[in-house]
Structures are given as structure tokens and as C-alpha cells.
Motif scaffolding. Structure first.
Motif, PDB file in Angstrom:
ATOM      1  N   VAL A  64     -33.751 -46.596  56.399  1.00 25.48           N
ATOM      2  CA  VAL A  64     -34.943 -47.425  56.262  1.00 25.48           C
ATOM      3  C   VAL A  64     -34.779 -48.463  55.149  1.00 25.48           C
ATOM      4  O   VAL A  64     -34.398 -48.122  54.027  1.00 25.48           O
ATOM      5  CB  VAL A  64     -36.189 -46.560  55.988  1.00 25.48           C
ATOM      6  CG1 VAL A  64     -37.418 -47.448  55.758  1.00 25.48           C
ATOM      7  CG2 VAL A  64     -36.439 -45.596  57.148  1.00 25.48           C
ATOM      8  N   ILE A  65     -35.093 -49.717  55.471  1.00 25.69           N
ATOM      9  CA  ILE A  65     -35.206 -50.785  54.475  1.00 25.69           C
ATOM     10  C   ILE A  65     -36.679 -51.051  54.192  1.00 25.69           C
ATOM     11  O   ILE A  65     -37.103 -51.109  53.042  1.00 25.69           O
ATOM     12  CB  ILE A  65     -34.521 -52.074  54.964  1.00 25.69           C
ATOM     13  CG1 ILE A  65     -33.011 -51.851  55.112  1.00 25.69           C
ATOM     14  CG2 ILE A  65     -34.812 -53.241  54.014  1.00 25.69           C
ATOM     15  CD1 ILE A  65     -32.280 -53.026  55.742  1.00 25.69           C
ATOM     16  N   SER A  66     -37.483 -51.201  55.262  1.00 31.70           N
ATOM     17  CA  SER A  66     -38.902 -51.491  55.087  1.00 31.70           C
ATOM     18  C   SER A  66     -39.671 -51.110  56.348  1.00 31.70           C
ATOM     19  O   SER A  66     -39.151 -51.243  57.464  1.00 31.70           O
ATOM     20  CB  SER A  66     -39.117 -52.984  54.798  1.00 31.70           C
ATOM     21  OG  SER A  66     -40.497 -53.300  54.777  1.00 31.70           O
ATOM     22  N   SER A  67     -40.912 -50.644  56.146  1.00 35.77           N
ATOM     23  CA  SER A  67     -41.798 -50.386  57.282  1.00 35.77           C
ATOM     24  C   SER A  67     -42.836 -51.490  57.435  1.00 35.77           C
ATOM     25  O   SER A  67     -43.621 -51.481  58.390  1.00 35.77           O
ATOM     26  CB  SER A  67     -42.514 -49.049  57.094  1.00 35.77           C
ATOM     27  OG  SER A  67     -43.313 -49.064  55.917  1.00 35.77           O
ATOM     28  N   THR A  68     -42.846 -52.461  56.510  1.00 33.67           N
ATOM     29  CA  THR A  68     -43.828 -53.548  56.550  1.00 33.67           C
ATOM     30  C   THR A  68     -43.206 -54.908  56.843  1.00 33.67           C
ATOM     31  O   THR A  68     -43.863 -55.788  57.407  1.00 33.67           O
ATOM     32  CB  THR A  68     -44.597 -53.623  55.221  1.00 33.67           C
ATOM     33  OG1 THR A  68     -43.660 -53.770  54.144  1.00 33.67           O
ATOM     34  CG2 THR A  68     -45.429 -52.361  55.012  1.00 33.67           C
ATOM     35  N   ASP A  69     -41.943 -55.089  56.471  1.00 33.18           N
ATOM     36  CA  ASP A  69     -41.261 -56.363  56.718  1.00 33.18           C
ATOM     37  C   ASP A  69     -40.696 -56.369  58.137  1.00 33.18           C
ATOM     38  O   ASP A  69     -39.490 -56.326  58.364  1.00 33.18           O
ATOM     39  CB  ASP A  69     -40.153 -56.572  55.685  1.00 33.18           C
ATOM     40  CG  ASP A  69     -39.450 -57.917  55.850  1.00 33.18           C
ATOM     41  OD1 ASP A  69     -39.998 -58.796  56.561  1.00 33.18           O
ATOM     42  OD2 ASP A  69     -38.354 -58.074  55.286  1.00 33.18           O
ATOM     43  N   VAL A  70     -41.626 -56.401  59.100  1.00 33.79           N
ATOM     44  CA  VAL A  70     -41.261 -56.401  60.520  1.00 33.79           C
ATOM     45  C   VAL A  70     -42.101 -57.457  61.227  1.00 33.79           C
ATOM     46  O   VAL A  70     -43.155 -57.866  60.720  1.00 33.79           O
ATOM     47  CB  VAL A  70     -41.495 -55.014  61.170  1.00 33.79           C
ATOM     48  CG1 VAL A  70     -40.628 -53.956  60.501  1.00 33.79           C
ATOM     49  CG2 VAL A  70     -42.963 -54.614  61.106  1.00 33.79           C
ATOM     50  N   PRO A  71     -41.657 -57.935  62.383  1.00 29.27           N
ATOM     51  CA  PRO A  71     -42.443 -58.933  63.110  1.00 29.27           C
ATOM     52  C   PRO A  71     -43.853 -58.428  63.411  1.00 29.27           C
ATOM     53  O   PRO A  71     -44.058 -57.250  63.711  1.00 29.27           O
ATOM     54  CB  PRO A  71     -41.640 -59.138  64.398  1.00 29.27           C
ATOM     55  CG  PRO A  71     -40.234 -58.790  64.011  1.00 29.27           C
ATOM     56  CD  PRO A  71     -40.357 -57.672  63.033  1.00 29.27           C
ATOM     57  N   ALA A  72     -44.825 -59.333  63.351  1.00 23.84           N
ATOM     58  CA  ALA A  72     -46.230 -58.954  63.498  1.00 23.84           C
ATOM     59  C   ALA A  72     -46.509 -58.242  64.808  1.00 23.84           C
ATOM     60  O   ALA A  72     -47.328 -57.307  64.857  1.00 23.84           O
ATOM     61  CB  ALA A  72     -47.114 -60.199  63.365  1.00 23.84           C
ATOM     62  N   GLN A  73     -45.805 -58.643  65.872  1.00 22.87           N
ATOM     63  CA  GLN A  73     -46.090 -58.029  67.179  1.00 22.87           C
ATOM     64  C   GLN A  73     -45.654 -56.573  67.243  1.00 22.87           C
ATOM     65  O   GLN A  73     -46.061 -55.839  68.134  1.00 22.87           O
ATOM     66  CB  GLN A  73     -45.439 -58.821  68.313  1.00 22.87           C
ATOM     67  CG  GLN A  73     -43.914 -58.814  68.335  1.00 22.87           C
ATOM     68  CD  GLN A  73     -43.306 -59.990  67.624  1.00 22.87           C
ATOM     69  OE1 GLN A  73     -43.837 -60.445  66.601  1.00 22.87           O
ATOM     70  NE2 GLN A  73     -42.199 -60.502  68.164  1.00 22.87           N
ATOM     71  N   PHE A  74     -44.823 -56.149  66.279  1.00 23.07           N
ATOM     72  CA  PHE A  74     -44.350 -54.768  66.262  1.00 23.07           C
ATOM     73  C   PHE A  74     -44.954 -53.952  65.117  1.00 23.07           C
ATOM     74  O   PHE A  74     -44.551 -52.807  64.883  1.00 23.07           O
ATOM     75  CB  PHE A  74     -42.824 -54.731  66.125  1.00 23.07           C
ATOM     76  CG  PHE A  74     -42.081 -55.424  67.224  1.00 23.07           C
ATOM     77  CD1 PHE A  74     -42.511 -55.344  68.544  1.00 23.07           C
ATOM     78  CD2 PHE A  74     -40.941 -56.171  66.951  1.00 23.07           C
ATOM     79  CE1 PHE A  74     -41.815 -55.979  69.565  1.00 23.07           C
ATOM     80  CE2 PHE A  74     -40.235 -56.806  67.960  1.00 23.07           C
ATOM     81  CZ  PHE A  74     -40.674 -56.713  69.274  1.00 23.07           C
ATOM     82  N   ALA A  75     -45.901 -54.535  64.397  1.00 28.23           N
ATOM     83  CA  ALA A  75     -46.454 -53.866  63.213  1.00 28.23           C
ATOM     84  C   ALA A  75     -47.003 -52.488  63.571  1.00 28.23           C
ATOM     85  O   ALA A  75     -47.693 -52.315  64.580  1.00 28.23           O
ATOM     86  CB  ALA A  75     -47.561 -54.722  62.597  1.00 28.23           C
ATOM     87  N   GLY A  76     -46.671 -51.500  62.748  1.00 24.43           N
ATOM     88  CA  GLY A  76     -47.150 -50.145  62.946  1.00 24.43           C
ATOM     89  C   GLY A  76     -46.248 -49.272  63.778  1.00 24.43           C
ATOM     90  O   GLY A  76     -46.399 -48.044  63.790  1.00 24.43           O
ATOM     91  N   ARG A  77     -45.279 -49.885  64.479  1.00 21.13           N
ATOM     92  CA  ARG A  77     -44.388 -49.075  65.307  1.00 21.13           C
ATOM     93  C   ARG A  77     -42.925 -49.514  65.175  1.00 21.13           C
ATOM     94  O   ARG A  77     -42.100 -49.232  66.048  1.00 21.13           O
ATOM     95  CB  ARG A  77     -44.817 -49.084  66.770  1.00 21.13           C
ATOM     96  CG  ARG A  77     -44.909 -50.458  67.415  1.00 21.13           C
ATOM     97  CD  ARG A  77     -45.584 -50.376  68.770  1.00 21.13           C
ATOM     98  NE  ARG A  77     -45.648 -51.666  69.444  1.00 21.13           N
ATOM     99  CZ  ARG A  77     -44.772 -52.087  70.343  1.00 21.13           C
ATOM    100  NH1 ARG A  77     -43.748 -51.335  70.677  1.00 21.13           N
ATOM    101  NH2 ARG A  77     -44.909 -53.264  70.921  1.00 21.13           N
ATOM    102  N   ALA A  78     -42.627 -50.194  64.064  1.00 19.68           N
ATOM    103  CA  ALA A  78     -41.266 -50.688  63.870  1.00 19.68           C
ATOM    104  C   ALA A  78     -40.805 -50.429  62.437  1.00 19.68           C
ATOM    105  O   ALA A  78     -41.607 -50.305  61.514  1.00 19.68           O
ATOM    106  CB  ALA A  78     -41.177 -52.174  64.178  1.00 19.68           C
ATOM    107  N   ILE A  79     -39.504 -50.340  62.279  1.00 18.49           N
ATOM    108  CA  ILE A  79     -38.862 -50.146  60.982  1.00 18.49           C
ATOM    109  C   ILE A  79     -37.726 -51.165  60.859  1.00 18.49           C
ATOM    110  O   ILE A  79     -36.938 -51.329  61.797  1.00 18.49           O
ATOM    111  CB  ILE A  79     -38.290 -48.714  60.856  1.00 18.49           C
ATOM    112  CG1 ILE A  79     -39.385 -47.658  60.964  1.00 18.49           C
ATOM    113  CG2 ILE A  79     -37.523 -48.542  59.542  1.00 18.49           C
ATOM    114  CD1 ILE A  79     -38.847 -46.231  61.056  1.00 18.49           C
ATOM    115  N   ARG A  80     -37.660 -51.839  59.706  1.00 19.81           N
ATOM    116  CA  ARG A  80     -36.473 -52.639  59.392  1.00 19.81           C
ATOM    117  C   ARG A  80     -35.454 -51.687  58.784  1.00 19.81           C
ATOM    118  O   ARG A  80     -35.765 -50.954  57.831  1.00 19.81           O
ATOM    119  CB  ARG A  80     -36.809 -53.763  58.416  1.00 19.81           C
ATOM    120  CG  ARG A  80     -35.592 -54.621  58.020  1.00 19.81           C
ATOM    121  CD  ARG A  80     -35.993 -55.770  57.118  1.00 19.81           C
ATOM    122  NE  ARG A  80     -36.845 -56.706  57.830  1.00 19.81           N
ATOM    123  CZ  ARG A  80     -36.406 -57.708  58.593  1.00 19.81           C
ATOM    124  NH1 ARG A  80     -35.079 -57.894  58.731  1.00 19.81           N
ATOM    125  NH2 ARG A  80     -37.249 -58.519  59.203  1.00 19.81           N
TER     126      ARG A  80
END
Length: 276
Positions: A64-80
Motif C-alpha cells: 500500500v502507498i495510499s488509499s486516498t490518492d486514487v482517481p475519483a471514480q474509484f474512491a472507496g474501493r481502490a488502493i494506490r
């Protein structure tokens, strides 16, 4: 971003040097993706994985790098996450007999070449957690059990030993945490990979209802099917339809979808103590 892989449940996008791992609402049973999604499933899997990554940070590092620095369309279900060279082995630990482990035990008295005592039942606890790896099959194919010797042949003795050590350590910590919340972790699957500098770290997901079996401890009773907060309910429904596990799978009825979503949500709530 560029879509680089679409798996049974997750889609992987390249974003510069990083990857964006997106958990969909797709669900698979017996290594086949069902045509009906489970609402909120991707978000539950993502949030629960992140919670577990924190709980086990002192056991094994993760991608995991970040759970918030992700494209808006994937917010809440994506991990960088970091790019990893994934080890071609599904690492499974079992503390209890369930699923394919029961079938193999009844046939041979062992699971993945690990001998077990006679007289165990479906749902029995094994004397010590065991490492029961499988192959990592492509979408549409089936993972096959591997013995430890086969893992050694596949990846080398040193890496095989690390895979076993880490998998059992993850299982033991996960089982300990879950026990404090009234849950049994029957088994779990993890995936590991190497960073560019050679470190072995956790990838994919961790101790979710897709990768693990969770049973309420107060209802656990060997010798019968266990009530579960995972996709075993969906597996049992699929098996009861008469589907042969090879032809196109049936649509999932609305009541089964709702019950499955409720069990995923309850797994989150029981483990974290937070409402979904």
C-alpha cells in the motif's frame, strides 16, 4: 492510466510508477465469475484489507502507498500500491478443515501432502495451522493444490520457506485478532510479491470474506456446515442449483445477493467494531 490486468474481482491500472488496484463488485465461486454483482462488495473488501494491513504491519510489509490518492471514480474501493513481481503461488493457511480441504482429507488423510490425524470432521480444528498452497490459475481456470515440495521446485527452497513462514504468521495473527471479536478464521489465502529492491511483501487483499472463511465462534460445531461471514453462503447456493462449475453460471437471485452483501457487511462490523 492504463488498464493492465482484469482479474476475477480486481482491475489493475498502471499510473506512472504505481499501480491502482480497484476492487469491483464482481464475485467468483469455484474460480468462476458469477454474472450478478454484490453491491458494496468492492468497497468492503478494500476497507477491510486496509484495516488488516494496519493490524499486521509488524508481521509483514505490504504494497500500500495510499488509499486516498486514487482517481475519483474509484474512491472507496481502490488502493494506490507498489508494483510487485508476484510469486506464482497462492499461499493458503488452514487452521480448520473446510471446503476442498475436507474433500482431500477424506480421500487421502492429508491436505496438500500434510498428513492429519484420523477422525477429523468437516469444520474440525487441525492440531496446528498448516500451509496448503495452490497454483495461481488464470481467469476461468482452476487453482490446483500443491505440496510443499512442489512449491520448492517451483520457486526454490529459500523462497518456499519464506512463503510458508509468512503465511502461517499472517494466519496466526489474524486468527488471534478475530478470536478477540468472537470469530474463527478457518483459513485464509494471501499473495506475495517482490518489490524492485527485492523485498517480499503482501499484495492483493488481506483477510477478507473473499480470501478467508470467518465463522462465529459461539456457533462453531464440527461435523456440520458452519454459519459463515464470507462467500461460502454463495458457494453453497451455487452448488445447490445443479450448476456443473464449467458451463456459464446462473444469475444470482436478489435474496441471495442481499444475504451475501449482509454477511460481508457483518464481517466488517464484527472485526472492526465500526458500522458499515
Amino acid at each position: 492510466m492504463e488498464l493492465v490486468h482484469s482479474g476475477k474481482v480486481r482491475d489493475v491500472y498502471a499510473d506512472g510508477d504505481d499501480l491502482i488496484l480497484v476492487a469491483s463488485d464482481r464475485v467468483s465461486v469455484y474460480d468462476v465469475v458469477l454474472p450478478t454483482p454484490i453491491p458494496d462488495k468492492g468497497a468492503i473488501l478494500t476497507r477491510l484489507s486496509l484495516w488488516w494491513f494496519e493490524q499486521l504491519a509488524d508481521v509483514v510489509p505490504n504494497h500500500v502507498i495510499s488509499s486516498t490518492d486514487v482517481p475519483a471514480q474509484f474512491a472507496g474501493r481502490a488502493i494506490r500500491c507498489r508494483r510487485l513481481a508476484m510469486v506464482p503461488v497462492e499461499c493458503v493457511a488452514r487452521g480448520y478443515l473446510a471446503g476442498s480441504g475436507v474433500v482431500e482429507y477424506r480421500r487421502s488423510g492429508s491436505v496438500c501432502g500434510v498428513p492429519l490425524p484420523a477422525g477429523l470432521l468437516d469444520g474440525s480444528q487441525v492440531p496446528e495451522p498448516i500451509f496448503t498452497p495452490t497454483t495461481k490459475a488464470a481467469v476461468g481456470a482452476h487453482d490446483e493444490p500443491m505440496t510443499y515440495a512442489e512449491v520448492q521446485t517451483s520457486v526454490g527452497a529459500d523462497l518456499a520457506a519464506e512463503l510458508r513462514r509468512i503465511t502461517l504468521a499472517v494466519y496466526r495473527r489474524g486468527a488471534e485478532v478475530a478470536a478477540g471479536r468472537g470469530l474463527v478464521v478457518a483459513d485464509t489465502k494471501i499473495e506475495l510479491g517482490h518489490t524492485p529492491d527485492g523485498r517480499l511483501v503482501l499484495g492483493d487483499e488481506l483477510l477478507t470474506p473473499d480470501s478467508s472463511r470467518f465463522w462465529p465462534a459461539d456457533l462453531w460445531q464440527p461435523g456440520k456446515p458452519q454459519y459463515s461471514f464470507d462467500k461460502q453462503y454463495l458457494r453453497d447456493w451455487a452448488a445447490g442449483t445443479g450448476w456443473d462449475r464449467h458451463s456459464p453460471p446462473p444469475e444470482v437471485p436478489a435474496e441471495v445477493v442481499a444475504a451475501t452483501r449482509a454477511r460481508y457487511g457483518e464481517a466488517w462490523e464484527r472485526l472492526t467494531g465500526r458500522p458499515w
